[in-house]
Enzyme design. Structure first.
Site, PDB file in Angstrom:
ATOM      1  CG  HIS A  84       2.221   2.670  -1.050  1.00 11.87           C
ATOM      2  ND1 HIS A  84       2.039   2.441  -2.404  1.00 11.87           N
ATOM      3  CD2 HIS A  84       1.147   2.092  -0.436  1.00 11.87           C
ATOM      4  CE1 HIS A  84       0.922   1.752  -2.583  1.00 11.87           C
ATOM      5  NE2 HIS A  84       0.360   1.542  -1.410  1.00 11.87           N
ATOM      6  CD  GLU A 108       4.615   3.618  -4.956  1.00  8.05           C
ATOM      7  OE1 GLU A 108       4.042   3.322  -3.903  1.00  8.05           O
ATOM      8  OE2 GLU A 108       4.048   4.219  -5.884  1.00  8.05           O
ATOM      9  CB  SER A 166      -2.520   0.789  -3.096  1.00  4.48           C
ATOM     10  OG  SER A 166      -1.709  -0.264  -2.656  1.00  4.48           O
TER      11      SER A 166
END
Length: 497
Positions: A405, A309, A180
């Site tokens: 994610h 995600e 990230s």
């Protein structure tokens, strides 16, 4: 190995402890506390010390702008790192430096998800780094260096070059890694001159396209300063505001970003007001054009994203199942590539309802396309890229999270039993989860050690990608419809509307 191992660094002796068959040294300063006259300044070299510094506990957490309780301030010695090593007396071990930044608003190297035990058992020296985030690290101030969080990361990598041999590591075999915003940090480091020579390889999971122009960053910082009652958006005006109060105010500020949609455009869809600035000096340009244009050299890169995600954010916010046609129109208008991206998405996904369109365009714009394009750009710059997509569905919540994610991080670290690992994978990992963790963790270990992830490299003509599922396989890049929509469009810095 002694029960309380000692290592002499260039600043002084540190004493760690043995844990699960390896040695850990925690809370080692790589720069001075960035407070007082050093607040909002570039990191200053750490002080030397006499005698032995105890390094058994993590250093204080940096001020973070997270919803909910982030705990009380613990001190100001924020710029510290931790080392986990199989044996401080060894030599030439490969090194993984993990940058645990999330959303450019958090950085918690103490998170059990980043426990180095499994990787150290496999022969890696693992370094986890605290660095400034939020306003401390990324507010664009006229009288302070920009992107101070990146400058902290460079200072930590310089510490590694000076000291990692004393912990058994090889300074010529350093891999910098993150997920990230940590992956966004890695992407930036690939192109920053001061970072050259500080690492050999890079791992980037779910690379975000979060960068701002100076014009937008000035407006955002001015609005934050005005909210705080500061005389000006400068370090001098903000320096006396308590760092944790500033972080809390940024949390509230981030929650109200949609009110600025008309003037700040795409930025308001990210939930993060302060992100790295393409300032022309510390960060000369965004990573994708820098690599593609030959202004930065390629490297050995392992990069990837998850299939779903955005699902983590829609589920956690309670929005899953509530997205309307207006939400889809707004997402396409703000996040799809201009000028024809919105029409291209509707043509490519003709059966998609608002929910699928929102999820697809958010996943693409924020993480999937920046990751895929980084693999492409690195290859264009002469580097070697290995691309993956995690397609395995998290088994919790009846599969509602999908391949979301952050699901890849506990798999790669082998920390399925960590709090976040359990939230995503369950208290009792299935044989599938264990096998997938073995696959991804093995790819990390091979890559950090040899530069080879274990599958075919990504080339634009073949686009071979490791698809991580119950039965992993290497296939052409699976998100072809999105790739075609974004062809010719690099992630551009956010700008004023």
């Amino acid at each position: 190995m002694p029960e309380r191992p000692r290592v002499r660094t260039t600043e002084g002796v540190v004493q760690g402890r043995r844990r699960r068959g390896h040695a850990v040294f925690r809370g080692i300063p790589y720069a001075q506390p960035p407070v007082g006259a050093l607040r909002f300044a570039a990191p200053a070299p750490p002080h030397r010390w006499e005698g032995t510094r105890q390094a058994a506990e993590f250093g204080p957490a940096v001020p973070m702008s997270l919803p909910g309780d982030v705990g009380p301030p613990q001190g100001t010695d924020w710029l510290t790192l931790n080392v986990g090593t199989p044996d401080p007396g060894a030599a030439g071990l490969p090194v993984l430096v993990w940058i645990p930044v999330g959303g450019y608003i958090s950085a918690a190297s103490s998170d059990p998800m980043y426990d180095p035990a499994v990787l150290a058992e496999a022969g890696l020296v693992v370094v986890t780094v605290n660095c400034r985030v939020g306003a401390e690290g990324f507010a664009f101030l006229g009288d302070a260096p920009p992107n101070r969080g990146f400058l902290d990361q460079i200072a930590a990598l310089e510490w590694v070059q000076r000291n990692i041999a004393a912990f058994g590591g090889d300074p010529g075999q350093v891999t910098v890694a993150g997920q990230s915003a940590g992956a966004g940090s890695v992407a930036a480091l690939l192109t920053m001159k001061p970072a050259r020579g500080l690492f050999r390889r890079a791992i980037a999971h779910s690379v975000p396209g979060l960068y701002s122009t100076p014009a937008l960053a000035r407006q955002v910082t001015a609005a934050l300063a005005d909210r705080l009652g500061a005389a000006a958006p400068t370090a001098a005006a903000l320096r006396d505001i308590d760092p944790w109060h500033l972080a809390a105010e940024l949390t509230s500020f981030n929650a109200g970003l949609h009110a600025h949609r008309e003037s700040w455009g795409r930025l308001t869809e990210t939930g993060t007001a302060l992100c790295p600035v393409v300032d022309g000096e510390v960060l000369p340009e965004a990573p994708w054009p820098a690599l593609t244009g030959g202004r930065a050299s390629g490297t050995e890169l392992l990069v990837g994203h998850t299939r779903d995600e955005f699902r983590l954010f829609s589920v956690m916010s309670g929005r899953q199942g509530t997205f309307t046609e207006q939400d889809a129109r707004t997402a396409l208008e703000l996040l799809a590539p201009q000028p024809h991206g919105a029409e291209a998405y509707r043509a490519a996904f003709p059966q998609a309802g608002p929910e699928e369109l929102v999820e697809t365009v958010y996943s693409d714009a924020l993480f999937r396309m920046p990751s895929q394009k980084l693999a492409e750009a690195n290859a264009a710059a002469g580097g070697t890229s290995y691309l993956f997509e995690l397609r395995w569905t998290a088994p919790v919540l009846g599969g509602a999270l999908g391949a979301c994610h952050s699901l890849d991080v506990p798999l790669a670290f082998g920390t399925l039993d960590s709090p976040v690992g359990a939230q995503l994978i369950g208290d009792e990992p299935t044989p599938e989860a264990i096998a997938l963790a073995h696959e991804l963790k093995g790819a990390w270990i091979r890559f950090v050690t040899t530069g080879d992830a274990g599958w075919a490299t990504y080339r634009p003509d073949q686009q071979l990608t490791r698809v991580l599922d119950a039965e992993p396989e290497t296939l052409p890049y699976p998100e072809q419809a999105s790739r075609r929509i974004w062809e010719g469009h690099s992630p551009a810095p956010f700008d004023l509307s």
